[in-house]
Design a protein around this motif. Sequence first.
Motif, short mmCIF file in Angstrom:
data_model
loop_
_atom_site.label_atom_id
_atom_site.label_comp_id
_atom_site.label_asym_id
_atom_site.label_seq_id
_atom_site.Cartn_x
_atom_site.Cartn_y
_atom_site.Cartn_z
N ALA A 210 -33.81 -52.05 6.44
CA ALA A 210 -33.89 -50.64 7.36
C ALA A 210 -32.22 -49.70 8.18
CB ALA A 210 -34.26 -51.13 9.07
N PRO A 211 -32.15 -48.61 7.41
CA PRO A 211 -30.83 -47.85 7.07
C PRO A 211 -30.63 -47.71 8.63
CG PRO A 211 -32.64 -46.62 6.74
CD PRO A 211 -33.32 -47.95 7.01
N PRO A 212 -29.15 -47.67 8.84
CA PRO A 212 -28.00 -48.33 8.23
C PRO A 212 -27.89 -49.57 7.76
CG PRO A 212 -27.11 -47.37 10.35
CD PRO A 212 -29.05 -47.46 10.52
N GLU A 213 -26.54 -49.49 7.09
CA GLU A 213 -27.05 -51.07 6.74
C GLU A 213 -25.64 -51.67 8.11
OE1 GLU A 213 -24.25 -51.51 2.75
OE2 GLU A 213 -26.23 -50.88 1.44
N ASN A 214 -25.76 -52.72 8.28
CA ASN A 214 -25.30 -53.52 9.29
C ASN A 214 -24.42 -55.10 8.79
OD1 ASN A 214 -24.96 -55.01 11.57
ND2 ASN A 214 -26.02 -53.67 13.11
N ALA A 215 -23.21 -55.29 9.00
CA ALA A 215 -21.97 -56.39 8.43
C ALA A 215 -22.45 -57.02 9.85
CB ALA A 215 -20.50 -55.87 8.79
#
Length: 247
Positions: A210-215
């Motif tokens: 699911a956006p946004p990418e999560n570090a």
Amino acid sequence: MAIQLGIRPIAVLLSLAVGMIGAIAHASWASYRPPANIGRPGNREGAATRIARPMLLRESTGGTESCLTEPKQTVVALVPKDNNGLTSTSTPTLYSFIPANRGAVLTLTLRDPQGTEVYRQERPAPTAAGILGWPVENVSLKNGVDYQWQLTLTCTNGTTALKTLSWLRPVPLSRSQQQRIVQAKDVAAAFAMAGYWYDVLNQLAKQRLAPPENAQLQQKWQALLQSAPVQLTNVANQPLLPWPSQP
């Protein structure tokens, strides 16, 4: 000068605090608890099998070379090192690493303890290397039954097949487990502590896609796959792939 000397210790303390928080988060995701009451043999890494073909067919398909573009890669089922796992649902999503290839077909089959095939589907394999989740649909698995799932990658030129063999057991959540998961701030972590492998993996995968990418989610994913009960460091950094379209 006095102000600068005062700021530096504070900065050091803040840095240490951040590091401790990260270490605690990593430790919590390294504590997946596999159930002690299951255990069946299998093979979560696929071994290549050469498929004998008539000479005419070999020539018509352009030769007998494998379709794999990275010889060191193979299919890997994302399961703990004991090759077993629990699922709270009768229609789980099963994850595997798919090696880079020039054209292949994926086949997923599920069998009950008597060896009867209860599910079989085929999909075109993605050509890029990565981790693919396969939702098991249109079948209702029985609670408390161990099902063997096999993923096979077959080159479209008919020369190479890679197979994995792993196990799953559907077990409904108890009332107390349901309450803890509903109340949990981190649902995936709650599933991990309860020992539901396929649920924790699917929760993290859906969050990562699911956006946004999560570090932070990427770190949790890597910590889980690298934890002692799992030991899938070789694929922990691989990207998640979208579900392929119907053939």
